[in-house]
Design a protein around this motif. Structure first.
Motif, short mmCIF file in Angstrom:
data_model
loop_
_atom_site.label_atom_id
_atom_site.label_comp_id
_atom_site.label_asym_id
_atom_site.label_seq_id
_atom_site.Cartn_x
_atom_site.Cartn_y
_atom_site.Cartn_z
N GLN A 98 49.75 56.80 42.32
CA GLN A 98 50.04 58.23 42.36
C GLN A 98 49.13 58.98 41.39
OE1 GLN A 98 51.90 60.07 44.30
NE2 GLN A 98 51.47 61.97 43.16
N PHE A 99 49.00 58.46 40.17
CA PHE A 99 48.14 59.11 39.18
C PHE A 99 46.67 59.04 39.61
CE2 PHE A 99 45.89 59.04 34.99
CZ PHE A 99 46.20 60.34 34.63
N TRP A 101 45.63 59.07 42.63
CA TRP A 101 45.43 60.05 43.70
C TRP A 101 45.29 61.46 43.13
CZ3 TRP A 101 48.20 64.34 45.28
CH2 TRP A 101 47.83 64.88 46.53
N GLU A 102 46.12 61.81 42.13
CA GLU A 102 46.03 63.14 41.52
C GLU A 102 44.68 63.35 40.85
OE1 GLU A 102 49.30 63.56 38.87
OE2 GLU A 102 50.84 63.44 40.44
N ALA A 105 42.01 63.91 43.55
CA ALA A 105 42.08 65.25 44.12
C ALA A 105 41.45 66.28 43.18
CB ALA A 105 43.54 65.61 44.41
N GLN A 106 41.73 66.17 41.89
CA GLN A 106 41.16 67.11 40.93
C GLN A 106 39.65 66.91 40.79
OE1 GLN A 106 43.08 69.56 39.69
NE2 GLN A 106 41.11 70.40 39.05
N ASP A 135 43.50 71.98 34.47
CA ASP A 135 44.22 70.96 35.23
C ASP A 135 43.66 69.56 34.97
OD1 ASP A 135 45.71 72.99 36.25
OD2 ASP A 135 44.67 73.08 38.18
N LEU A 139 45.53 66.24 33.13
CA LEU A 139 45.60 64.91 33.73
C LEU A 139 45.02 63.84 32.80
CD1 LEU A 139 44.66 65.64 37.45
CD2 LEU A 139 46.87 64.86 36.59
#
Length: 532
Positions: A98-99, A101-102, A105-106, A135, A139
């Motif tokens: 999940q991390f 993927w984030e 995306a960023q 952002d 992260l």
């Protein structure tokens, strides 16, 4: 006196000449101006081009300067993207998808901003990149809280490397074990051939009569003017290849005598095979070592050790040292009398003066008669040295922590190979080489001088008694490694030493044809036993 009248034409000529003069001067001036203007134009054009090129270079360098600037937004975002890519890898390694993927995306959002700025050739502004930087920073902060920093990653990589190394060792040990098992197993086709030949021998009286007729030429077996070869083996087909390749490569096969020694189990089959096949007139004698009355436990240390229960447990069960000894040292073939019989050649052939010993996993592709006249310079053993590589020296085979080894042998002395050896039996008997072998075998009853095999005791027995031969006489490695094709082409004897024997499925495919061309696959017994 009368005056001359006034000449009105002279002033006209003077004015015309003046006009021409001015015209010429004007033309010259114009030409001069034209030349100057051309020169200045040619000089100014490269300057303009040079300035234009410089401007373009400066324009291209603006991107680099932007990235090198400590206050550049473009640089800040690029650095964050690079760090985020590293965190993506770490997150995936930690199964935090999940991390990962984030972050990915960023990263894509930031790369789009950088791409747009590069296309329009203007640096990023704080206003347009503020959200992306904030952002991304958040992260990366989360990543640091998850211990995705470099120090933690280094520790994880070290642990990963250690785990992989343990797995590699385990796989390597299993591979060695299974390879050893595969090498020790007798293929069904070979077992079938032995059974059928044994049956043929006892059912076919013609074969026995042929052997009796051939034994009438007993004088050839003791004639020292002939070329005597010996092979000690229980592998019928491999021995056949040695004899056949030697016969086909020999210039005078009628002068070649092969002395074969096998065991009781394969004796009838070996006699049957060499009775029913002709090898260009080569003389073949078959014996079994059980008939040698001198071969007993009171004379032979190996036989005495075989009767010891501890030795049997060590080599056959592998339970005495908790598996610390590699499986290759536990191969029972090293305790086979056929393997150690090479140290008793003068006793096996008391009438002979010189013998060429061959292992059963060799192929002969050149005439070997010259080896019988080679000068060994008073030595007993003629062999090819193997210390072209540094790991084939005495210290790799023997235990130099033992004072008996350390005080008698040079650790950097050159090793040599069994498999193709010229033995001067006259010198052997004179120097009591078999007695030297017995001494070292008795010294190694506790297996502290060397583990197992015939090469280590051979290196001790023939130390200072071995004459180096040209390497082309004996080419090794076809059963476990890659060999230079030029070396193979020049080699007289090709040795398939190693586990990958050419008659096994695990044999090295590119070298199998070198061995298989000496096998007659059309023979009816090979057909029946499914040799192909």
């Amino acid at each position: 006196m009368r005056r001359r009248p006034i000449d009105f034409r002279r002033p006209v000529r003077r004015s015309v000449s003046n006009v021409l003069w001015w015209v010429l001067c004007s033309i010259a001036v114009l030409l001069f101006i034209f030349v100057l203007s051309r020169g200045s134009e040619s000089k100014s054009r490269p300057a303009i081009l040079k300035r234009h090129r410089h401007d373009r270079i400066m324009e291209g360098l603006n991107i680099t300067e932007e990235l090198l600037s400590p206050v550049s937004v473009t640089r800040q975002l690029s650095d964050l993207v690079s760090l985020a890519k590293a965190f993506v890898v770490i997150a995936k390694e930690s199964n935090n998808h999940q991390f990962a993927w984030e972050l990915s995306a960023q990263i894509r959002i930031s790369q789009i901003l950088l791409s747009d700025a590069a296309i329009r050739r203007t640096p990023l502004t704080i206003r347009e990149s503020e959200t992306a930087i904030r952002d991304m920073t958040l992260l990366l902060y989360q990543g640091q809280q998850l211990h995705y920093d470099s120090a933690t990653m280094i520790m994880r990589l070290k642990a990963k490397i250690q785990t992989l190394d343990e797995q590699r060792s385990s796989v390597s040990e299993k591979s060695s074990k299974y390879g050893q098992i595969a090498a020790e197993e007798v293929p069904k086709s070979l077992y079938c051939l032995g059974v059928r030949l044994t049956t043929e021998w006892f059912n076919n009286s013609n074969l026995q009569r042929k052997l009796i007729e051939r034994n009438q030429i007993d004088m050839k077996l003791k004639d020292n003017n002939l070329y005597h070869f010996c092979v000690f083996s229980d592998n019928i087909l491999a021995t056949s290849v040695v004899v056949n390749s030697t016969a086909l490569s020999s210039k005078n096969p009628d002068m070649v005598v092969f002395h074969l020694v096998t065991d009781q189990i394969n004796y009838a089959a070996m006699k049957a095979w060499f009775s029913m096949n002709d090898f260009r007139g080569v003389t073949v004698e078959v014996q079994k070592f059980e008939d040698f009355s001198w071969l007993n436990a009171s004379y032979v240390p190996v036989l005495k050790q075989l009767q010891d229960s501890e030795t049997q447990s060590y080599y056959f069960s592998g339970n005495s040292d908790d598996g610390r000894t590699p499986i290759k040292f536990r191969n029972p073939k090293y305790l086979s009398m056929l393997n150690h019989l090479r140290f008793y050649i003068p006793e096996v052939f008391p009438a002979l003066n010189k013998v060429l010993f061959l292992d059963d996993d060799v192929v002969v592709q050149k005439d070997l008669s010259a080896l019988f006249s080679i000068d060994l310079n008073g030595n007993v053993n003629g062999a090819v040295e193997t210390c072209m590589e540094t790991f084939h020296r005495y210290h790799k085979y023997l235990n130099y922590s033992h004072p008996l080894i350390r005080s008698h042998f040079d650790p950097d002395a050159c090793g040599w190979a069994f498999g193709m050896n010229v033995f001067d039996l006259v010198e052997w008997r004179k120097r009591n080489v078999t007695g030297i072998y017995h001494y070292w075998q008795e010294m190694n009853v506790d297996r502290t001088l060397w583990k197992l095999g015939t090469l280590p005791p051979g290196l001790l027995t023939f130390y200072g008694l071995t004459e180096p031969l040209d390497p082309s006489w004996h080419v090794l490695g076809l059963g476990y490694t890659n060999v230079d094709p030029k070396v193979i082409l020049k080699g007289a004897v090709l040795h398939f030493n190693g586990n990958s024997k050419p008659w096994l499925k695990i044999g090295i495919e590119k070298y199998k044809p070198l061995w298989e061309k000496y096998v007659d696959y059309s023979h009816y017994l090979l057909q029946q036993c499914n040799f192909h």
